[in-house]
Design an enzyme around this catalytic site. Structure first.
Site, mmCIF file in Angstrom:
data_model
loop_
_atom_site.group_PDB
_atom_site.id
_atom_site.type_symbol
_atom_site.label_atom_id
_atom_site.label_comp_id
_atom_site.label_asym_id
_atom_site.label_seq_id
_atom_site.Cartn_x
_atom_site.Cartn_y
_atom_site.Cartn_z
ATOM 1 N N SER A 141 -2.667 -17.886 -6.099
ATOM 2 C CA SER A 141 -1.323 -17.964 -6.700
ATOM 3 C C SER A 141 -0.983 -19.439 -6.870
ATOM 4 O O SER A 141 -1.587 -20.298 -6.214
ATOM 5 C CB SER A 141 -0.301 -17.314 -5.751
ATOM 6 O OG SER A 141 1.012 -17.488 -6.229
ATOM 7 N N TYR A 155 3.343 -16.067 2.952
ATOM 8 C CA TYR A 155 2.615 -15.754 1.713
ATOM 9 C C TYR A 155 1.917 -17.011 1.175
ATOM 10 O O TYR A 155 0.725 -16.979 0.848
ATOM 11 C CB TYR A 155 3.603 -15.206 0.679
ATOM 12 C CG TYR A 155 2.989 -14.853 -0.655
ATOM 13 C CD1 TYR A 155 2.195 -13.721 -0.796
ATOM 14 C CD2 TYR A 155 3.191 -15.646 -1.783
ATOM 15 C CE1 TYR A 155 1.623 -13.385 -2.017
ATOM 16 C CE2 TYR A 155 2.623 -15.325 -3.009
ATOM 17 C CZ TYR A 155 1.842 -14.199 -3.124
ATOM 18 O OH TYR A 155 1.278 -13.869 -4.332
#
Ligand code: NAP
Length: 280
Positions: A141, A155
């Site tokens: 990401s 995350y």
């Protein structure tokens, strides 16, 4: 068809980006091993097989469980005799302030996002080494690698770790003819993005998504199929000299030099900058 006669194992294929990748891969001629915990994934496999005239199977697989990952590879090998491509896409995201993130919340992210990619890579790589070719695509990401917002520490940490995994595997297995690359998406319109929007503002999640789109130079979120197109390129022979990289696909969301939370604020910040003495 850039993936004709290739066999691809895709984790997290039950919805969102994984489902989008599965559709693009099927269109490009790949046979599929679709992995997830949801039994509804079988329906996706059946539909794609019929629509694109390919073979597709579903294997129930929790990526945090090593035995499940080994079983998925075994079932794939039994069915197809080879696995040319792994897309390690399964992932989770739950927002939480750092000081309120307990070890369970941290481990939830680390177990699925980091250990899951570790487990499925470890299961699939022996076969790739034996056949002396393979392409692995790991879903990282922009979060963690390039940017982070409050509430994303667990995350972001897990997604940044996947860049390390990608580079280390790329280095270790290059001589076996195996390439390993990571994809770093910005916001993609999936159930996960919807859940992040709900966690940010349960009363008006659509306004959160509209704000994100507004602050993105290309003015929208990505579609899962657009991530699928990039994954297909990285999995195909068209990218045969690319390994150990991380490719950002974010509509320019990490480009702005200003902190942009919406068009109006962005303009205000730009005006302030323009009027400040250091720009004169
Ligand atoms: P999503 O819509 O929530 O889908 C997540 C997928 O992961 C589902 O197929 C889910 O399947 C699977 N999964 C979750 N836990 C699992 C487990 N323990 N074992 C096996 N499968 C598991 O998420 P998405 O937006 O498509 O995200 C896919 C990947 O892209 C993730 O790695 C995410 O971090 C990354 N990403 C997403 C965005 C975004 O904006 N959406 C941006 C950057 C990166 P089951 O529940 O059926 O098991």
């Amino acid at each position: 068809m850039k993936l004709k006669n290739k066999v691809a194992l895709i984790t997290g294929a039950s919805k969102g980006i994984g489902e989008g990748i599965a559709e693009v891969f099927a269109k490009e001629g790949a046979n599929l091993i679709l992995c997830a915990r949801s039994a509804s994934t079988k329906q996706i496999a059946d539909t794609l097989a019929e629509k694109y005239n390919i073979k597709a199977i579903y294997v129930n697989c929790d990526v945090t469980n090593k035995a499940d990952c080994e079983n998925a590879v075994e079932k794939g090998m039994e069915t197809f005799g080879q696995i040319d491509i792994l897309v390690s896409n399964a992932g989770v995201c739950k927002l939480g302030n750092f000081l309120e993130t307990d070890d369970n919340d941290r481990d939830f992210h680390f177990n699925v996002n980091i250990n899951g990619s570790w487990n499925i890579s470890q299961a699939v790589l022996p076969g790739m080494v034996k056949q002396k070719h393979g392409a692995i695509v790991i879903m990282s990401s922009v979060t963690g690698y390039m940017v982070a917002d409050p509430g994303e520490t667990a995350y972001a940490t897990s997604k940044a770790a996947l860049i390390g995994l990608t580079r280390a595997l790329a280095r270790e297995f290059a001589e076996d003819g195996i390439r390993v690359n990571a994809i770093c998406p910005g916001y993609v319109d999936t159930p996960m993005a919807q859940s992040i929007a709900v966690q940010s503002d349960a009363s008006n999640p659509e306004s959160v998504k509209a704000g994100i789109a507004g602050a993105t130079p290309l003015k929208r979120l990505a579609t899962p199929q657009e991530i699928g197109d990039l994954a297909a390129f990285l999995a195909s022979d068209e990218s045969r000299y690319i390994t150990g990289t991380q490719v950002v696909i974010d509509g320019g969301s990490t480009l702005p030099e200003t902190i942009s939370v919406g068009v109006e604020d962005e303009i205000n910040i730009l005006e302030r900058k323009w009027n400040s003495s250091c720009f004169k």
